[in-house]
Design a protein around this motif. Structure first.
Motif, PDB file in Angstrom:
ATOM      1  N   ILE A  37       0.836  -1.205   0.000  1.00 26.80           N
ATOM      2  CA  ILE A  37       0.000   0.000   0.000  1.00 26.80           C
ATOM      3  C   ILE A  37       0.867   1.250   0.000  1.00 26.80           C
ATOM      4  N   LEU A  38       1.882   1.276   0.835  1.00 26.23           N
ATOM      5  CA  LEU A  38       2.776   2.439   0.889  1.00 26.23           C
ATOM      6  C   LEU A  38       3.510   2.653  -0.435  1.00 26.23           C
ATOM      7  N   SER A  39       3.970   1.586  -1.062  1.00 24.15           N
ATOM      8  CA  SER A  39       4.669   1.744  -2.337  1.00 24.15           C
ATOM      9  C   SER A  39       3.713   2.180  -3.439  1.00 24.15           C
ATOM     10  N   ALA A  40       2.467   1.727  -3.403  1.00 27.79           N
ATOM     11  CA  ALA A  40       1.475   2.164  -4.394  1.00 27.79           C
ATOM     12  C   ALA A  40       1.177   3.648  -4.259  1.00 27.79           C
ATOM     13  N   ILE A  41       1.246   4.152  -3.049  1.00 25.61           N
ATOM     14  CA  ILE A  41       1.032   5.580  -2.824  1.00 25.61           C
ATOM     15  C   ILE A  41       2.267   6.377  -3.237  1.00 25.61           C
ATOM     16  N   ALA A  42       3.446   5.873  -2.958  1.00 28.75           N
ATOM     17  CA  ALA A  42       4.686   6.622  -3.186  1.00 28.75           C
ATOM     18  C   ALA A  42       5.166   6.576  -4.629  1.00 28.75           C
ATOM     19  N   PRO A  44       3.735   6.837  -7.781  1.00 30.12           N
ATOM     20  CA  PRO A  44       3.380   7.936  -8.690  1.00 30.12           C
ATOM     21  C   PRO A  44       4.070   9.250  -8.317  1.00 30.12           C
ATOM     22  N   SER A  45       4.193   9.508  -7.043  1.00 24.19           N
ATOM     23  CA  SER A  45       4.883  10.719  -6.606  1.00 24.19           C
ATOM     24  C   SER A  45       6.345  10.688  -7.012  1.00 24.19           C
TER      25      SER A  45
END
Length: 183
Positions: A37-42, A44-45
């Motif tokens: 989840i954290l990598s999916a959020i980070a 695109p940024s």
């Protein structure tokens, strides 16, 4: 009393063995899900920041080309064109991995357009245009060179504008689908 002590000792040994077993499968799955989840959020940024870094190359180069054109005009009373790009003395390659840099002199006596066009049309990068022209300072009416740096509103892959010559109007404005970054 001895049997009670033996029972407590055996219970202690059994509890200690349980503690040394490590993580359960559920605990490992929860940790992997959280990391996902954290990598999916980070991600695109992170990718957006990488594109911004690539675009800063073009901004810097076109801004440097603008300043070099102004200096070249002061020394030679004309603007440099694509045939004498190296005379600007920038030490900049005309093509990098991300951008192709060129000079367009549609009206060389009054102005020049410095361009940064994306090398790959499908790249999520914006195009840049810089313009330098001869103008006057309003308050003193002194002739000088004026410059502008324009950024495409959208990346080429998202329907962004093609690199074009800046129409040299009196106010030296950016073409349609471009925004001014600096004058």
């Amino acid at each position: 009393m001895k049997t009670e002590l033996k029972a407590k000792f055996l219970q202690h040994i059994l509890n200690k063995k349980k503690e040394d077993q490590g993580f359960t499968l559920i605990e490992l799955l929860v940790v992997i899900i959280i990391i996902g989840i954290l990598s999916a959020i980070a991600l695109p940024s992170f990718l957006n920041q990488a594109n911004k870094a690539k675009q800063s190359e073009a901004k810097t180069y076109v801004g440097s080309m603008n300043r070099a054109q102004q200096a070249y005009y002061l020394e030679n009373n004309q603007f440099a064109d694509s045939s004498n790009f190296s005379n600007l003395g920038l030490g900049v390659a005309t093509q990098t991995v991300n951008y192709l840099y060129s000079i367009s002199t549609t009206n060389a006596s009054s102005g020049v357009t410095n361009q940064a066009k994306t090398v790959i049309d499908k790249a999520p990068l914006k195009s840049y245009i810089g313009g330098v022209k001869i103008g006057t300072v309003g308050a003193t009416s002194e002739a000088t060179t004026l410059g502008i740096l324009c950024e495409a509103k959208e990346a080429k892959i998202s329907g962004g504008a093609e690199v074009t010559d800046i129409p040299f109007t009196d106010d030296l404005s950016c073409p349609a689908n471009y925004v001014s970054l600096a004058k």
